[in-house]
Design an enzyme around this catalytic site. Structure first.
Site, short mmCIF file in Angstrom:
data_model
loop_
_atom_site.label_atom_id
_atom_site.label_comp_id
_atom_site.label_asym_id
_atom_site.label_seq_id
_atom_site.Cartn_x
_atom_site.Cartn_y
_atom_site.Cartn_z
N GLU A 115 12.46 -10.73 -1.46
CA GLU A 115 11.18 -10.99 -1.90
C GLU A 115 10.63 -11.20 -3.26
OE1 GLU A 115 8.22 -8.24 -0.14
OE2 GLU A 115 8.79 -6.53 -1.25
N GLY A 122 7.77 -5.70 1.58
CA GLY A 122 8.76 -6.48 2.45
C GLY A 122 9.76 -5.63 3.12
N ILE A 149 11.09 -3.64 -4.79
CA ILE A 149 10.27 -3.01 -5.57
C ILE A 149 10.18 -1.78 -6.16
CG2 ILE A 149 7.83 -2.79 -6.66
CD1 ILE A 149 7.15 -5.26 -4.66
N GLY A 150 10.35 -1.54 -7.40
CA GLY A 150 10.46 -0.21 -7.98
C GLY A 150 11.76 -0.11 -8.70
N GLY A 151 11.84 0.98 -9.73
CA GLY A 151 12.83 1.27 -10.66
C GLY A 151 14.15 1.45 -9.97
N LYS A 201 3.28 18.11 -11.03
CA LYS A 201 2.51 18.42 -12.54
C LYS A 201 2.60 19.77 -13.14
CE LYS A 201 -1.95 18.38 -10.76
NZ LYS A 201 -3.45 17.54 -10.74
#
Length: 445
Positions: A244, A342, A220-222, A369
């Site tokens: 997954e 996962g 998952i993720g960019g 930031k």
């Protein structure tokens, strides 16, 4: 016309009618990602003032979750997530969401053996003529949750793809208590972000380790999706999918002729996943596609199943790594970011696979930031949640290189990790390693 139409009509309710079954003190489940029940959530939020202490579980919800948004005191609704999306991360920042620690393959067994579900509600595809609703993009965990629930409410989402399954990808109307219909917005889309120079260099370091015929898991993720898209532009061929999460990178690989699944040593000719979310094009690709199947994550993510694939390559994102080889992928200090998911499942399974390799990827620095640049390779963690213990560390990759920590001593790990840290931070990392007594060449500059 289906023989189940009459039963369907008997169980059909408005969202407002259906959520009347929720009582104070109940545990309510929303399932996951684009199958989060937006109409039912909105109707339940309208009952705020008459309900107290309703606990809600979900994960990868893309927002808004109205039951969380409408109750800043959390006196009425308490939302919890198994794995935080960017939206749920912001809820955590506001004190409106709590993370539930887990490893994804264990989520349904947790329900089966330990957890209470008074009401489960989720979005599904329209009923077919056999009386079945497809669990679509949430099939990896949905059936196990619905099976445990005292009351099951299904919300029909006309935009969801129907995805074929190995097993547990559907639920029959006889197992359902109530059905809700209504107009939905198009599914949220998550296209692959543009690749940065650092992303490109990370991918270039991984490519030499991937053979033709390898089976891929992209986390998952960019960053994993960017790497997957770059693999589609490589000379690799006959790649497979066992993952997954199926995101747009797999469609890019398919479109480029790279994803054939022909060389998979287990479940050949099928791309296997537990969940799906991405672009409209991805949803169209998986819809009724015999080449893509969904199965429960307790199977898909089981290390012994992953290991059946020869040359299993797992590529995941992480946030930071310390000089001992501990990897954090779910928090920045005490700030919660995502979840274990996962990642540990696939690291373990890939390491067990014949020819398998697991990569944890990160850019060497980040800018806060205030504009201050920080190293993602740190001397030691201070409050960061450890996702991969040092005892299971495998490949770590930054834009400065890829190193394999498996079997390495503490001082070897320090040397290897410092070698792929940003040059501006290497000297202070060496000095920290000396203080931590994990630097072999004391005084070496």
């Amino acid at each position: 016309m289906s023989v189940y139409d009459a039963e369907y009509q008997r169980k059909l309710r408005t969202p407002e009618e259906a959520v009347k079954v929720v009582k104070s003190g109940d545990w309510v489940d929303y399932c996951t990602n684009v199958c989060t029940p937006v109409l039912l959530d909105r109707a339940l939020a309208e009952r705020r003032d008459e309900l107290y202490d309703v606990k809600i579980r979900g994960n990868l919800a893309f927002g808004p979750v109205m039951c969380a948004e409408c109750d800043p005191t959390r006196e009425h609704f308490m939302y919890n997530s198994w794995h935080c999306s960017a939206y749920e991360r912001k809820l955590c920042d506001r004190g409106l969401c709590n993370y539930i620690p887990m490893i994804f393959r264990n989520v349904v067994p947790y329900y089966r053996h330990f957890l209470t579900v008074n009401v489960a509600m989720m979005c599904v595809t329209p009923m077919d003529r056999h009386g079945y609703f497809n669990l679509s993009c949430a099939s990896g965990i949905a059936k196990g949750i619905l099976d445990k629930a005292d009351i099951v409410i299904l919300e029909i989402n006309e935009h969801l793809p129907k995805i074929y399954g190995g097993f547990d990808e559907s639920i029959h109307i006889s197992e359902v208590d109530y059905i809700v219909e209504g107009k939905h917005d198009p599914l949220p889309e998550f296209p692959i972000p543009p690749a940065t120079e650092e992303n490109i260099r990370i991918a270039e370091h991984i490519l030499p380790f991937i053979p033709d015929g390898a089976t891929l898991q992209l986390g998952i993720g960019g960053l994993p999706n960017i790497i997957g898209k770059m693999l589609a532009e490589s000379d690799l061929k006959d790649l497979g999918m066992h993952t997954e999460l199926c995101g747009d990178a797999y469609y890019e690989l398919f479109k480029a002729g790279k994803l054939t699944n022909k060389k998979k040593t287990y479940q050949p000719n099928k791309g296997v996943t537990g969940m799906v979310f991405g672009s409209k094009t991805l949803y169209e690709w998986v819809n009724e596609n015999p080449g893509v199947i969904v199965e429960p994550l307790e199977f898909v993510n089981a290390a012994e199943v992953i290991a059946l694939q020869e040359n299993m390559i797992a590529i995941n994102n992480c946030i930071s790594v310390d000089l001992y080889g501990q990897t954090g992928a779910e928090s920045a200090g005490f700030r919660h970011i995502s979840g274990t998911g996962g990642q540990l499942d696939y690291l373990t399974g890939a390491a067990m696979s014949r020819g398998g390799k697991a990569f944890a990827c990160l850019t060497s620095t980040y800018t806060d930031k205030d504009g201050t640049v920080h190293s993602r390779i740190v001397p030691h963690f201070e409050g960061d949640i450890v996702t991969i213990p040092r005892s299971q560390a495998h490949f770590i990759v930054t834009e400065y290189g890829a190193v394999n920590l498996a079997g390495r001593t503490a001082w070897e790990r320090a040397e290897m990790l410092i070698s792929i840290a940003h040059p501006d931070f290497r000297q202070e990392l060496i000095e920290a390693a000396e203080k931590q007594k994990i630097w072999r060449h004391y005084g070496h500059k």
